[in-house]
Write an enzyme that holds these catalytic residues in place. Structure first.
Site, PDB file in Angstrom:
ATOM      1  N   GLU A 159       2.737  -7.849   6.441  1.00 24.79           N
ATOM      2  CA  GLU A 159       3.450  -7.268   7.305  1.00 24.79           C
ATOM      3  C   GLU A 159       4.069  -5.381   6.974  1.00 24.79           C
ATOM      4  OE1 GLU A 159       4.243  -9.151   4.598  1.00 24.79           O
ATOM      5  OE2 GLU A 159       4.245 -11.399   5.769  1.00 24.79           O
TER       6      GLU A 159
ATOM      7  N   ILE B  37       0.720  -1.152   0.013  1.00 20.55           N
ATOM      8  CA  ILE B  37      -0.275   0.173   0.326  1.00 20.55           C
ATOM      9  C   ILE B  37       0.997   1.226   0.015  1.00 20.55           C
ATOM     10  CG2 ILE B  37      -0.199  -0.155   2.165  1.00 20.55           C
ATOM     11  CD1 ILE B  37      -2.919   1.430   2.045  1.00 20.55           C
ATOM     12  N   ALA B  38       0.613   2.094  -1.110  1.00 20.66           N
ATOM     13  CA  ALA B  38       1.199   3.037  -0.776  1.00 20.66           C
ATOM     14  C   ALA B  38       0.617   4.454  -1.918  1.00 20.66           C
ATOM     15  CB  ALA B  38       2.673   3.095  -1.194  1.00 20.66           C
ATOM     16  N   ILE B  39       1.257   5.615  -0.857  1.00 20.41           N
ATOM     17  CA  ILE B  39       0.393   7.415  -1.257  1.00 20.41           C
ATOM     18  C   ILE B  39       1.694   7.802  -1.475  1.00 20.41           C
ATOM     19  CG2 ILE B  39      -1.013   8.683  -0.485  1.00 20.41           C
ATOM     20  CD1 ILE B  39      -2.797   6.087  -1.024  1.00 20.41           C
TER      21      ILE B  39
ATOM     22  N   ASN C 136       7.834   1.579  11.254  1.00 24.87           N
ATOM     23  CA  ASN C 136       7.027   2.300  10.029  1.00 24.87           C
ATOM     24  C   ASN C 136       5.737   2.296  11.360  1.00 24.87           C
ATOM     25  OD1 ASN C 136       5.202   3.685   8.383  1.00 24.87           O
ATOM     26  ND2 ASN C 136       5.905   2.741   6.505  1.00 24.87           N
TER      27      ASN C 136
ATOM     28  N   TYR D 234      -3.092   0.461  10.609  1.00 24.84           N
ATOM     29  CA  TYR D 234      -3.661  -1.134  10.656  1.00 24.84           C
ATOM     30  C   TYR D 234      -4.112  -1.485  11.924  1.00 24.84           C
ATOM     31  CZ  TYR D 234      -0.352  -1.149   6.682  1.00 24.84           C
ATOM     32  OH  TYR D 234       0.518  -0.539   5.550  1.00 24.84           O
TER      33      TYR D 234
END
Length: 152
Positions: free
Chosen positions: A110, A76-78, A115, A122
């Site tokens: 993971e 997942i990335a923004i 982070n 999460y």
């Protein structure tokens, strides 16, 4: 941000890969290659990928593998300049709802031990630490925390 009204989440298409690669390179020290994304989209029957668009531009994405009743978030990335506006939360929540519609009972992922913002995200969705994968990340041998949640 006034522009949030033009925010759309949809299935990732092969034509999105170039824009997704921009997000990937801006987000990770060891980004996936275009070939990996093509393989995921074209050859992996378990892969489900979504993009987040703002005013027609891909600014984020998420991937998951769903096998029977288990889901594994692959990534997942923004884009960095759009972080801090709950867009990752929106994308993650959308994916969980999608997985639930497919009968998924457990979700895992993971995350880098360092982070903390991602771990906070999460936890909002009920994920809890379930173990450690030692030296998981190849760029710096950082450990990964395995997080999971029962969705049903």
């Amino acid at each position: 941000m006034k522009t949030m009204a033009k925010c759309v989440i949809r299935k990732m298409e092969v034509s999105d890969v170039d824009q997704v690669m921009e997000v990937e390179r801006a987000s990770f020290t060891t980004p996936w290659t275009t070939d990996i994304f093509y393989q995921e989209l074209l050859d992996n029957k378990h892969a489900h990928y979504f993009v987040l668009q703002l005013n027609g531009e891909v600014i984020g994405y998420i991937g998951t593998w769903i096998v029977i009743d288990d889901a594994q978030i692959t990534n997942i990335a923004i884009m960095p300049q759009f972080r801090g506006h709950k867009l990752g939360e929106k994308l993650f929540g959308y994916t969980i709802q999608y997985a639930l519609q497919l009968g998924v009972e457990r979700l895992s992922l993971e995350v880098r031990q360092s982070n903390i913002p991602a771990q906070r995200l999460y936890r909002k969705f009920g994920l809890v630490p379930g173990g450690i994968r030692k030296n998981y990340y190849t760029d710096n041998q950082e450990d990964a925390i395995v997080m999971w949640v029962n969705l049903k």
